[in-house]
Write a protein that holds these residues in place. Structure first.
Motif, PDB file in Angstrom:
ATOM      1  N   CYS A 100       1.380  -0.982   0.090  1.00 59.20           N
ATOM      2  CA  CYS A 100       0.254  -0.098  -0.053  1.00 59.20           C
ATOM      3  C   CYS A 100       0.640   0.906  -0.565  1.00 59.20           C
ATOM      4  O   CYS A 100       1.946   1.294   0.175  1.00 59.20           O
ATOM      5  N   HIS A 101       0.152   2.113  -1.010  1.00 56.83           N
ATOM      6  CA  HIS A 101       1.225   3.870  -0.884  1.00 56.83           C
ATOM      7  C   HIS A 101       1.249   4.135   0.472  1.00 56.83           C
ATOM      8  O   HIS A 101       0.487   4.288   1.683  1.00 56.83           O
ATOM      9  N   ASN A 102       2.410   4.860   0.863  1.00 58.71           N
ATOM     10  CA  ASN A 102       2.760   5.277   1.872  1.00 58.71           C
ATOM     11  C   ASN A 102       2.042   4.808   3.472  1.00 58.71           C
ATOM     12  O   ASN A 102       1.312   5.209   4.309  1.00 58.71           O
ATOM     13  N   CYS A 103       2.344   3.492   3.752  1.00 59.90           N
ATOM     14  CA  CYS A 103       1.793   2.433   4.616  1.00 59.90           C
ATOM     15  C   CYS A 103       3.164   1.603   5.555  1.00 59.90           C
ATOM     16  O   CYS A 103       3.840   1.132   4.375  1.00 59.90           O
ATOM     17  N   ASP A 104       3.010   1.566   6.289  1.00 64.58           N
ATOM     18  CA  ASP A 104       4.393   0.802   6.941  1.00 64.58           C
ATOM     19  C   ASP A 104       3.426  -0.554   7.540  1.00 64.58           C
ATOM     20  O   ASP A 104       2.726  -0.292   8.789  1.00 64.58           O
ATOM     21  N   GLU A 105       3.485  -1.273   6.793  1.00 62.24           N
ATOM     22  CA  GLU A 105       2.413  -2.581   7.265  1.00 62.24           C
ATOM     23  C   GLU A 105       2.848  -3.801   8.390  1.00 62.24           C
ATOM     24  O   GLU A 105       2.523  -3.841   9.284  1.00 62.24           O
ATOM     25  N   LYS A 106       4.155  -3.914   9.255  1.00 67.98           N
ATOM     26  CA  LYS A 106       4.856  -3.791  10.328  1.00 67.98           C
ATOM     27  C   LYS A 106       3.788  -3.367  11.652  1.00 67.98           C
ATOM     28  O   LYS A 106       3.619  -3.633  12.521  1.00 67.98           O
ATOM     29  N   ASN A 107       2.940  -2.215  11.334  1.00 70.81           N
ATOM     30  CA  ASN A 107       2.730  -1.026  12.686  1.00 70.81           C
ATOM     31  C   ASN A 107       1.124  -0.831  11.682  1.00 70.81           C
ATOM     32  O   ASN A 107       0.791   0.241  12.246  1.00 70.81           O
ATOM     33  N   CYS A 108       0.232  -1.223  11.086  1.00 72.28           N
ATOM     34  CA  CYS A 108      -0.654  -0.849  10.577  1.00 72.28           C
ATOM     35  C   CYS A 108      -1.881  -2.316  11.242  1.00 72.28           C
ATOM     36  O   CYS A 108      -2.327  -2.686  10.864  1.00 72.28           O
ATOM     37  N   GLY A 109      -2.388  -1.481  12.093  1.00 72.68           N
ATOM     38  CA  GLY A 109      -3.592  -2.083  13.072  1.00 72.68           C
ATOM     39  C   GLY A 109      -4.697  -2.420  11.680  1.00 72.68           C
ATOM     40  O   GLY A 109      -5.174  -3.604  11.345  1.00 72.68           O
ATOM     41  N   LEU A 110      -5.164  -1.625  11.013  1.00 71.30           N
ATOM     42  CA  LEU A 110      -5.195  -2.104  10.210  1.00 71.30           C
ATOM     43  C   LEU A 110      -5.514  -3.282   9.088  1.00 71.30           C
ATOM     44  O   LEU A 110      -6.139  -4.306   8.123  1.00 71.30           O
ATOM     45  N   HIS A 111      -3.689  -3.527   8.248  1.00 68.84           N
ATOM     46  CA  HIS A 111      -3.214  -4.043   8.311  1.00 68.84           C
ATOM     47  C   HIS A 111      -3.510  -5.111   8.740  1.00 68.84           C
ATOM     48  O   HIS A 111      -3.634  -6.706   8.269  1.00 68.84           O
ATOM     49  N   ASP A 112      -3.693  -5.615   9.837  1.00 71.37           N
ATOM     50  CA  ASP A 112      -3.462  -7.170  11.483  1.00 71.37           C
ATOM     51  C   ASP A 112      -5.275  -7.112  10.650  1.00 71.37           C
ATOM     52  O   ASP A 112      -5.347  -8.322  10.997  1.00 71.37           O
ATOM     53  N   ILE A 113      -5.766  -6.056  10.781  1.00 74.89           N
ATOM     54  CA  ILE A 113      -7.683  -6.504  11.297  1.00 74.89           C
ATOM     55  C   ILE A 113      -8.075  -7.304   9.502  1.00 74.89           C
ATOM     56  O   ILE A 113      -8.622  -8.645   9.470  1.00 74.89           O
ATOM     57  N   MET A 114      -7.448  -6.841   8.297  1.00 75.31           N
ATOM     58  CA  MET A 114      -8.125  -7.504   7.013  1.00 75.31           C
ATOM     59  C   MET A 114      -6.720  -8.828   6.966  1.00 75.31           C
ATOM     60  O   MET A 114      -7.618  -9.443   6.282  1.00 75.31           O
ATOM     61  N   GLU A 115      -5.960  -8.693   7.522  1.00 76.60           N
ATOM     62  CA  GLU A 115      -5.355 -10.354   7.335  1.00 76.60           C
ATOM     63  C   GLU A 115      -6.073 -10.884   7.648  1.00 76.60           C
ATOM     64  O   GLU A 115      -6.541 -12.432   7.875  1.00 76.60           O
ATOM     65  N   GLN A 116      -6.945 -11.308   8.957  1.00 77.69           N
ATOM     66  CA  GLN A 116      -8.065 -11.816   9.743  1.00 77.69           C
ATOM     67  C   GLN A 116      -8.603 -11.877   8.507  1.00 77.69           C
ATOM     68  O   GLN A 116      -9.903 -13.317   8.792  1.00 77.69           O
ATOM     69  N   VAL A 117      -9.522 -10.567   8.018  1.00 72.78           N
ATOM     70  CA  VAL A 117     -10.465 -11.464   7.745  1.00 72.78           C
ATOM     71  C   VAL A 117     -10.535 -12.180   6.671  1.00 72.78           C
ATOM     72  O   VAL A 117     -11.171 -12.342   6.345  1.00 72.78           O
ATOM     73  N   ARG A 118      -9.267 -11.344   5.807  1.00 67.21           N
ATOM     74  CA  ARG A 118      -8.980 -12.293   5.064  1.00 67.21           C
ATOM     75  C   ARG A 118      -8.740 -13.712   5.296  1.00 67.21           C
ATOM     76  O   ARG A 118      -9.235 -15.297   4.187  1.00 67.21           O
ATOM     77  N   ASP A 119      -8.153 -14.279   6.176  1.00 68.04           N
ATOM     78  CA  ASP A 119      -8.184 -15.444   6.729  1.00 68.04           C
ATOM     79  C   ASP A 119      -9.530 -16.618   6.992  1.00 68.04           C
ATOM     80  O   ASP A 119      -9.285 -18.176   7.098  1.00 68.04           O
TER      81      ASP A 119
END
Length: 153
Positions: A100-119
């Motif tokens: 994602c543009h301008n995103c730090d995946e390691k410190n992104c709460g939205l990334h973590d939530i969407m990973e759970q949604v995907r799973d």
């Protein structure tokens, strides 16, 4: 959310699964019975054929048919073929990953939530197959509603 293209693909596949013992099915029959625009359906079925989900036979008695046993093709495979990524964000996609543009995946709460949604979605979609599209069985939408209660959406 499924695109109209994916909805048409699943309608067509449902028809093919229901008529699996009838041999190849004409595109016009599918389009008529499932109320799908013929030209749109032609493109969808060709895409599914190129992906190895369907095959076709030319000439008299020709048409489209399911290449492998319906139990061998997951709903996730069909969705990816027709619509591309299943993941809600490109940074959590297994097959179509994009940062994602301008995103730090390691410190992104939205990334973590969407990973759970995907799973959670893949837990269902990878374990449901074209055989589950057969009419008279519990439909895919009902099983998704049971897995993810409306209140939690």
């Amino acid at each position: 959310m499924l695109t109209q293209k994916a909805i048409y693909a699943f309608r067509a596949l449902t028809y093919l699964v229901d008529h699996i013992d009838s041999g190849p099915v004409l595109i016009a029959d599918i389009a008529d019975k499932k109320r799908i625009p013929l030209k749109f359906l032609e493109n969808i079925l060709l895409q599914l054929k190129k992906a190895g989900v369907l095959d076709s036979k030319k000439g008299k008695g020709g048409g489209y048919f399911i290449r492998n046993r319906p139990e061998e093709t997951s709903i996730a495979t069909i969705m990816r073929t027709v619509d591309g990524p299943i993941a809600p964000l490109p940074c959590v996609s297994l097959y179509f990953y994009e940062r994602c543009h301008n995103c730090d995946e390691k410190n992104c709460g939205l990334h973590d939530i969407m990973e759970q949604v995907r799973d959670a979605m893949l837990g269902i979609l990878e374990n449901k197959t074209m055989a589950d599209l057969k009419t008279g069985k519990e439909d895919l939408v009902s099983s998704l509603k049971k897995a993810v209660p409306r209140k939690s959406l």
